[in-house]
Design a protein around this motif. Structure first.
Motif, PDB file in Angstrom:
ATOM      1  N   GLN A   1       0.835  -1.211   0.000  1.00 36.04           N
ATOM      2  CA  GLN A   1       0.000   0.000   0.000  1.00 36.04           C
ATOM      3  C   GLN A   1       0.866   1.256   0.000  1.00 36.04           C
ATOM      4  O   GLN A   1       0.571   2.232  -0.690  1.00 36.04           O
ATOM      5  CB  GLN A   1      -0.923   0.001   1.223  1.00 36.04           C
ATOM      6  CG  GLN A   1      -1.962  -1.113   1.241  1.00 36.04           C
ATOM      7  CD  GLN A   1      -2.970  -0.991   0.100  1.00 36.04           C
ATOM      8  OE1 GLN A   1      -3.222   0.099  -0.410  1.00 36.04           O
ATOM      9  NE2 GLN A   1      -3.509  -2.109  -0.325  1.00 36.04           N
ATOM     10  N   ILE A   2       1.945   1.227   0.777  1.00 37.23           N
ATOM     11  CA  ILE A   2       2.844   2.388   0.866  1.00 37.23           C
ATOM     12  C   ILE A   2       3.395   2.739  -0.512  1.00 37.23           C
ATOM     13  O   ILE A   2       3.487   3.907  -0.888  1.00 37.23           O
ATOM     14  CB  ILE A   2       3.972   2.088   1.880  1.00 37.23           C
ATOM     15  CG1 ILE A   2       3.382   2.084   3.302  1.00 37.23           C
ATOM     16  CG2 ILE A   2       5.119   3.085   1.762  1.00 37.23           C
ATOM     17  CD1 ILE A   2       4.282   1.457   4.357  1.00 37.23           C
TER      18      ILE A   2
ATOM     19  N   ARG B   1       2.037   2.611  -3.287  1.00 37.29           N
ATOM     20  CA  ARG B   1       1.073   3.359  -4.106  1.00 37.29           C
ATOM     21  C   ARG B   1       1.196   4.859  -3.851  1.00 37.29           C
ATOM     22  O   ARG B   1       0.956   5.667  -4.752  1.00 37.29           O
ATOM     23  CB  ARG B   1      -0.354   2.914  -3.791  1.00 37.29           C
ATOM     24  CG  ARG B   1      -0.600   1.444  -4.047  1.00 37.29           C
ATOM     25  CD  ARG B   1      -1.962   1.022  -3.527  1.00 37.29           C
ATOM     26  NE  ARG B   1      -3.027   1.761  -4.190  1.00 37.29           N
ATOM     27  CZ  ARG B   1      -4.256   1.896  -3.712  1.00 37.29           C
ATOM     28  NH1 ARG B   1      -4.582   1.350  -2.557  1.00 37.29           N
ATOM     29  NH2 ARG B   1      -5.156   2.589  -4.374  1.00 37.29           N
ATOM     30  N   PHE B   2       1.552   5.229  -2.619  1.00 35.24           N
ATOM     31  CA  PHE B   2       1.629   6.652  -2.259  1.00 35.24           C
ATOM     32  C   PHE B   2       2.950   7.286  -2.706  1.00 35.24           C
ATOM     33  O   PHE B   2       3.011   8.471  -2.956  1.00 35.24           O
ATOM     34  CB  PHE B   2       1.435   6.821  -0.750  1.00 35.24           C
ATOM     35  CG  PHE B   2       0.033   6.547  -0.323  1.00 35.24           C
ATOM     36  CD1 PHE B   2      -0.862   7.587  -0.169  1.00 35.24           C
ATOM     37  CD2 PHE B   2      -0.415   5.249  -0.136  1.00 35.24           C
ATOM     38  CE1 PHE B   2      -2.177   7.334   0.189  1.00 35.24           C
ATOM     39  CE2 PHE B   2      -1.734   4.988   0.223  1.00 35.24           C
ATOM     40  CZ  PHE B   2      -2.613   6.028   0.384  1.00 35.24           C
ATOM     41  N   THR B   3       3.993   6.472  -2.788  1.00 32.00           N
ATOM     42  CA  THR B   3       5.287   7.024  -3.184  1.00 32.00           C
ATOM     43  C   THR B   3       5.551   6.810  -4.674  1.00 32.00           C
ATOM     44  O   THR B   3       6.527   7.314  -5.202  1.00 32.00           O
ATOM     45  CB  THR B   3       6.435   6.376  -2.390  1.00 32.00           C
ATOM     46  OG1 THR B   3       6.397   4.960  -2.606  1.00 32.00           O
ATOM     47  CG2 THR B   3       6.306   6.656  -0.908  1.00 32.00           C
ATOM     48  N   GLY B   4       4.683   6.066  -5.350  1.00 27.92           N
ATOM     49  CA  GLY B   4       4.903   5.777  -6.770  1.00 27.92           C
ATOM     50  C   GLY B   4       6.087   4.866  -6.997  1.00 27.92           C
ATOM     51  O   GLY B   4       6.744   4.907  -8.031  1.00 27.92           O
ATOM     52  N   HIS B   5       6.359   4.039  -6.016  1.00 26.53           N
ATOM     53  CA  HIS B   5       7.599   3.281  -5.994  1.00 26.53           C
ATOM     54  C   HIS B   5       7.493   1.962  -6.746  1.00 26.53           C
ATOM     55  O   HIS B   5       8.329   1.602  -7.567  1.00 26.53           O
ATOM     56  CB  HIS B   5       7.930   3.029  -4.514  1.00 26.53           C
ATOM     57  CG  HIS B   5       9.276   2.472  -4.290  1.00 26.53           C
ATOM     58  ND1 HIS B   5       9.544   1.149  -4.430  1.00 26.53           N
ATOM     59  CD2 HIS B   5      10.433   3.065  -3.930  1.00 26.53           C
ATOM     60  CE1 HIS B   5      10.829   0.949  -4.141  1.00 26.53           C
ATOM     61  NE2 HIS B   5      11.374   2.097  -3.849  1.00 26.53           N
TER      62      HIS B   5
END
Lengths: 395, 395
Positions: free
Chosen positions: B275-276, B278-282
């Motif tokens: 999920q993380i 998705r927020f960093t575009g990683h």
């Protein structure tokens, strides 16, 4: 302590994922012929031979210490130059290597670009139908994503609603053309009109408003379609690209951010992206992919099957009676749900369970009453699925 | 609008970078023989032949659509299993594929791990000397990094200061052993004592406190040195690894996060990392690197030169009179500055300008009065540099 925010998210599967998982389970239980999976956007054609040869050549002949060493923080100079030159040649721009920031696909490009120009207390506007991952990309910066409702007749921009929703908090406008999920390409007229609105709003509010263009489907545009390069029409713009679809490399996470040389602080935005990477732990895309892409910068996979599939599906679906805006590119289209209720979720689940026909309801894309077909599949599968679309039309 | 936060950062070059750039300029002006560059941590030995062969074999024989397709969000199952099995075999752990999250190097692993277990209003403790990039990794989550001062005699942990600085806001403790920049490896005694303190503090404050272990130098440990696997001694732990140093692949951005199966919510932390992203575009590391690593999971480059260099430098520097804690691994050491003032910045610039001897002042690592030598260089360069270290000892 363990983050409640991320923890709560783990329980919630996206609707797209639920349909994808249903398809996989059904195939395992009833055999692969029982499933017609139009739910995913994974390219179905192989990458080019030129790319495969380039990769092998680089690995065989390169000095491994140099080849696999750290990339410069802002990307390999030779790769950046190759990307700039290609864009200049094709679209009459004047990028230099300093305007290009290689990224891990379009996701990396977008999350860097949005962080460059938007933050807490600001708004990013986008247009339905839109890719749902824009939500975490934008909220991760502290800004808020607001979605301008769709123009259901054309899937171009709903300018009336755009004007209504514009206010001084808008820091950026995010467009995706060619569009996932509608298959639509914004015309020159649409892009010019958008640039005109944004220019006027910049003057009205007295601050820059950036146009961020998400362009992974740029090379999948059908015969005769007008497909302008948006940055050509608006100075404060950042183009975000991925080679995932054009070279069929979604797993290799290679793309770029290209800052318009005419943008405000154009020379600073790439170094800013370098700083942003430090906070997200993102860093450069792999050295190997940067070197390989550089050698095949203007090549694409054989993308013609997507147009063949689009033509066939559009012809057959309209014959059956579906209302569909004819796609102009990508490998998606977004017909209207034929059922009386217009409930896309209900209709899609019924088609999936009773017929093994797997599509995705439009609600996830803020496009209720519609469903998305991903036709990056063998043409034969579409031919076999037509009778099922006929049956589902009666639901 | 354009982010002032990131914009302001672009002007400020790190001190390490300034020395690195000075070295490059001097080499260009006065020739490469005029520079003895001990400022950078880029592996100087090639990757293994097994890795190169694996890469070519995969690209030559793989189905390109499958090979270059999207990885599953949480990583390739076969890669995850290979990593878990290797850790279990080597360290007597019981990881499964579900505890492993492949990442873009240690940077990716750390930024995901920290976001999993720390956030706004919380503290992450680390120990000087430490890698300065921990600052953005931690501040990017909203948490605050606090640095426990060094134990200058041994570069083990300063437990007195640790106890003083511990409070209920501490959500995680971040260690780096083998250590950049000191070259020190935490002994079993140190790790056991740290686990004891953290266990006691967990009970005292009534919440979990995570141990995040940054281990890219795990395979570079010198003969006879005790190098425990920290997660073996503490349940609430996340191991962060990169193949950058062990396989000389820093540019290929491949590593992992391994969640201790005994940790609180162990089964949730990898999905949370997904999920993380998705927020960093990683997103995932490249598919190709995941497949390649899997085939050479227990291989390392020939790392023996780093020990040879460490022995030579330690012997010569102590002969000259430098005070050095003998390194136990990595390719770094951290001698005391010999000048009367003890000003590392001043001493390092003087050595750079007058002798072309490029090291890095310890202030960047919160280790004033010391300087870092990176000896991932040809042994011959060290031999030639010894007379310069003799001269600089007189500064």
């Amino acid at each position: 302590m363990i983050s409640e925010f991320y923890k709560e998210m783990t329980g919630k599967e996206s609707v797209i994922r639920q349909f994808f998982d249903f398809a996989r389970k059904r195939a395992a239980e009833m055999g692969p012929d029982s499933v017609f999976n139009f739910s995913i956007g994974n390219p179905s054609v192989p990458t080019t031979e030129s790319f495969t040869r380039a990769l092998i050549d680089i690995v065989e002949k390169g000095d491994p210490v140099k080849l696999h060493g750290y990339s410069p923080t802002l990307g390999q100079d030779s790769t950046k130059k190759a990307i700039a030159d290609s864009l200049n040649r094709r679209f009459g721009m004047n990028y230099t290597a300093a305007h290009i920031f290689p990224t891990s696909g379009a996701a990396g490009a977008l999350s860097h670009a949005i962080r460059c120009v938007a933050g807490k207390g600001e708004t990013v506007l986008t247009f339905a139908p839109y890719f749902p991952e824009y939500n975490p990309y934008v909220s991760g910066t502290g800004a808020e994503l607001k979605v301008v409702p769709a123009d259901f007749e054309s899937f171009q921009i709903n300018f009336e609603k755009l004007e209504e929703m514009f206010d001084e908090k808008v820091a950026a406008v995010l467009i995706n053309s060619p569009n996932n999920p509608s298959g639509m390409v914004y015309t020159t007229e649409t892009i010019k009109k958008l640039a005109e609105v944004m220019t006027r709003k910049q003057e009205e509010y007295g601050h820059e408003i950036f146009l961020i263009t998400d362009e992974p489907y740029r090379e999948i545009v059908f015969t005769g379609v007008d497909s302008p390069f948006p940055s050509k029409f608006y100075d404060n713009s950042i183009c975000c690209y991925s080679f995932s679809k054009s070279l069929s490399l979604p797993g290799e996470r290679i793309g770029y951010m290209a800052v318009n040389p005419a943008a405000k602080d154009a020379e600073l935005l790439v170094p800013m992206a370098g700083q942003i990477s430090r906070f997200t732990g993102h860093n450069c895309p792999t050295a190997l992919m940067q070197f390989a892409i550089e050698r095949v910068i203007d090549d694409t996979s054989d993308l013609s099957i997507y147009e063949t599939n689009a033509e066939l599906l559009f012809k057959e679906l309209t014959r059956i009676g579906y209302k569909v805006v004819k796609p102009m590119g990508t490998f998606y289209m977004m017909p209207r749900v034929p059922s009386e209720s217009g409930d896309a979720n209900e209709w899609c689940w019924k088609a999936a369970r009773e017929l093994g026909l797997i599509t995705v309801p439009g609600d996830s894309f803020e496009c209720p009453g519609h469903f998305r077909i991903s036709y990056c599949v063998p043409t034969e599968m579409i031919e076999k699925a037509i009778p099922l679309f006929e049956k589902a039309f009666q639901f």
